[in-house]
Design an enzyme around this catalytic site. Sequence first.
Site, PDB file in Angstrom:
ATOM      1  N   SER A 102       1.186  -1.741  -0.096  1.00  0.00           N
ATOM      2  CA  SER A 102       0.315  -0.057   0.220  1.00  0.00           C
ATOM      3  C   SER A 102       0.930   1.344  -0.016  1.00  0.00           C
ATOM      4  O   SER A 102       1.905   1.184  -0.720  1.00  0.00           O
ATOM      5  CB  SER A 102      -0.991  -0.121   1.758  1.00  0.00           C
ATOM      6  OG  SER A 102      -1.506   1.360   1.310  1.00  0.00           O
ATOM      7  N   ASP A 244      -2.756   6.037  -3.543  1.00  0.00           N
ATOM      8  CA  ASP A 244      -1.247   5.644  -2.492  1.00  0.00           C
ATOM      9  C   ASP A 244      -0.588   4.519  -3.492  1.00  0.00           C
ATOM     10  O   ASP A 244      -1.384   3.954  -4.846  1.00  0.00           O
ATOM     11  CB  ASP A 244      -2.023   5.329  -1.488  1.00  0.00           C
ATOM     12  CG  ASP A 244      -2.803   3.604  -1.479  1.00  0.00           C
ATOM     13  OD1 ASP A 244      -3.735   4.182  -2.478  1.00  0.00           O
ATOM     14  OD2 ASP A 244      -3.104   3.311  -0.271  1.00  0.00           O
ATOM     15  N   ASP A 248      -6.186   1.908  -3.106  1.00  0.00           N
ATOM     16  CA  ASP A 248      -7.104   1.648  -3.195  1.00  0.00           C
ATOM     17  C   ASP A 248      -7.489   2.868  -2.226  1.00  0.00           C
ATOM     18  O   ASP A 248      -8.684   2.408  -1.461  1.00  0.00           O
ATOM     19  CB  ASP A 248      -7.057   0.487  -2.016  1.00  0.00           C
ATOM     20  CG  ASP A 248      -6.051   0.682  -0.408  1.00  0.00           C
ATOM     21  OD1 ASP A 248      -5.613   1.769  -0.995  1.00  0.00           O
ATOM     22  OD2 ASP A 248      -6.320  -0.660  -0.094  1.00  0.00           O
TER      23      ASP A 248
END
Length: 450
Positions: A102, A244, A248
């Site tokens: 992430s 990011d 998401d």
Amino acid sequence: MEKKLFGTDGLRGRVNTYPMTPDVVMRLGLSAGLYFHNGGRRHKVLIGKDTRLSGYIYEYALAAGFCAAGMDVFLVGPLPTPAISFLTRDMRADVGVVISASHNPSCDNGIKFFDHMGFKLPDAAEAEIAASVEGCSHDWALPEPDAVGRAFKLQDSTGRYNVFLKKTIPLDISFDGMKIVLDCANGAAFRVAPQVFEELGATVVKIGVDPDGTNINLGVGSLYPEQVGRMVVETGADIGIALDGDADRVIVSDEKGRILDGDQIMAICALDFLEREALPGNLLVATVMSNMALEVFMDEHGGRLKRTPVGDRYVVEAMRADGAVLGGEQSGHLIFLDHSTTGDGTLAALQLMKIMVRKGKPLSELATLLAPFPQKLVNVPVQRKIPFSQAPAIERAVIECEKLLAGRGRVLLRYSGTESLARVMVEAEDATLVDTLCARLAGTVAEALR
């Protein structure tokens, strides 16, 4: 402190350090493959990743494990996390896997799973898979040699996701004449996100679309939205969009360069839903980290806010249980359950722009709906994790803080799911009081848990 395989959002850790080692990841693929194997039919697993160099290690380690478990593997390459969720449903796969850490730096990586409906796995399923991975037994119920799986590369995955995103915008809505600044964090959305906005008519100024395997999230993306804000002002854009690394989540800038977080975006969207009578039960779902101002906002507009533990999967679980269609996190995970089963930064930005077009208002005007209370979060290193209620000094400090807040603010303590940290948060209308109480409480926690 006990090592834990799964954290708040799947596995995550430093590359080539437990749990992100090739042997653990291969066992993870094997364990997950056996967990999702159901009957004698052919089984399918979709594996996607972001742009980290280490993604090559883990996609092939996972593929080996899944194939050994008798599942056919489809490798889709770099794609946003929500794209894997969508494609898992769209291809009728048994499971989807995303290799990504992430917003973390490139030295980290992670793995998360989606079930056949595109939802993240519940804690119980993760615990069962983890038990097999961490166990010492080699008594795996493996298929016969002629029943192992095959691996394929899926060539049209980006196009499928592109079409899905565009279909969430009605044909009577056009972004012609709009200029956006789009920061893809040198991550998984670097190809697909610019295509989608351009094909819907927007002029796109691109940032963070040159991944080299090591520059994901490096000074770009949702962790650094000020860059988008500056570029919006310089180019005269209508909105800045910062994704990011796995796309998401999203943070945006209005046309004046001011940053809006997930709470402010949720407020804009929730009011639009309420006005169109499209918010079942007038319910918005968010986590314990969302600003108290969002709760006040929903109450003032005839809605209500339900809070969940931190993690967009817990938001989704609550939404499904209560029939909600809108939820998210302050960090920018936004879930539009009518369209997607997980947080999707590109989708959220599209829905926000749709509201701007329908209302004919600049984002700066829409952003005045929510004025967040001052909020401070401090990460406190700890040597042990025990229930905070079992530490008398911490409990006394919390009670004292809440007395001083007198119902006009709140205190939140929680542990990180993956690190040896306690998160101490205080929010109230008085910024000076927030700073004072947060420092006091953080000191108490550090002393009590050392």
